[in-house]
Design a protein around this motif. Structure first.
Motif, PDB file in Angstrom:
ATOM      1  N   UNK A  16       0.830  -1.201   0.000  1.00 44.22           N
ATOM      2  CA  UNK A  16       0.000   0.000   0.000  1.00 44.22           C
ATOM      3  C   UNK A  16       0.868   1.256   0.000  1.00 44.22           C
ATOM      4  N   UNK A  17       1.894   1.271   0.815  1.00 38.85           N
ATOM      5  CA  UNK A  17       2.791   2.430   0.868  1.00 38.85           C
ATOM      6  C   UNK A  17       3.546   2.599  -0.451  1.00 38.85           C
ATOM      7  N   UNK A  18       3.982   1.521  -1.035  1.00 33.52           N
ATOM      8  CA  UNK A  18       4.669   1.583  -2.325  1.00 33.52           C
ATOM      9  C   UNK A  18       3.753   2.148  -3.404  1.00 33.52           C
ATOM     10  N   UNK A  19       2.499   1.723  -3.398  1.00 28.21           N
ATOM     11  CA  UNK A  19       1.533   2.225  -4.392  1.00 28.21           C
ATOM     12  C   UNK A  19       1.281   3.714  -4.184  1.00 28.21           C
ATOM     13  N   UNK A  75      -0.369   4.163 -18.540  1.00 32.63           N
ATOM     14  CA  UNK A  75      -0.853   2.890 -19.094  1.00 32.63           C
ATOM     15  C   UNK A  75      -0.333   1.704 -18.289  1.00 32.63           C
ATOM     16  N   UNK A  76       0.947   1.723 -17.961  1.00 30.34           N
ATOM     17  CA  UNK A  76       1.520   0.627 -17.174  1.00 30.34           C
ATOM     18  C   UNK A  76       0.923   0.575 -15.768  1.00 30.34           C
ATOM     19  N   UNK A  77       0.746   1.732 -15.145  1.00 27.80           N
ATOM     20  CA  UNK A  77       0.187   1.757 -13.790  1.00 27.80           C
ATOM     21  C   UNK A  77      -1.272   1.310 -13.776  1.00 27.80           C
ATOM     22  N   UNK A  78      -2.033   1.643 -14.829  1.00 28.49           N
ATOM     23  CA  UNK A  78      -3.411   1.161 -14.929  1.00 28.49           C
ATOM     24  C   UNK A  78      -3.437  -0.363 -14.982  1.00 28.49           C
ATOM     25  N   UNK A  83      -4.515  -5.543 -12.376  1.00 25.95           N
ATOM     26  CA  UNK A  83      -4.081  -6.913 -12.074  1.00 25.95           C
ATOM     27  C   UNK A  83      -3.880  -7.150 -10.576  1.00 25.95           C
ATOM     28  N   UNK A  84      -3.604  -6.088  -9.816  1.00 26.32           N
ATOM     29  CA  UNK A  84      -3.345  -6.250  -8.381  1.00 26.32           C
ATOM     30  C   UNK A  84      -4.508  -5.790  -7.503  1.00 26.32           C
TER      31      UNK A  84
END
Length: 93
Positions: A16-19, A75-78, A83-84
């Motif tokens: 969560x912190x990383x996100x 796009x990559x973060x979406x 997926x996560x």
């Protein structure tokens, strides 16, 4: 911290912190991109009849690079968020 019984160090942050950190970086890039675009527009408005405007080309180049980088990252973060099961704020979509 490692120990004799568990030699694997614990992560410094949880997922969560990383996100949150990742989204903060993305928001910062978005903000800088907007500020640079506004500066370029101000230069254009200040010197409407000049073909070469001091500082305009550099800002336009930086905005272009930031636009491309932001689009790729979003796009990559979406994809990662989907997926996560992570939430992507509407303003960063």
């Amino acid at each position: 911290m490692t120990s004799k019984t568990n030699p694997t160090p614990a992560p410094l942050t949880d997922d969560t912190e990383s996100w949150k950190r990742t989204l903060s970086i993305l928001a910062g890039i978005r903000q800088v991109r907007q500020e640079m675009r506004e500066e370029a527009d101000q230069i254009t408005a200040a010197y409407p009849n000049q073909m070469i405007k001091t500082g305009h080309g550099e800002r336009a180049d930086i905005v272009s690079v930031l636009d491309e980088g932001y689009a790729l990252m979003v796009n990559d973060f979406r994809r990662i968020a989907r997926s996560c099961g992570l939430k992507m704020p509407d303003e960063l979509k």
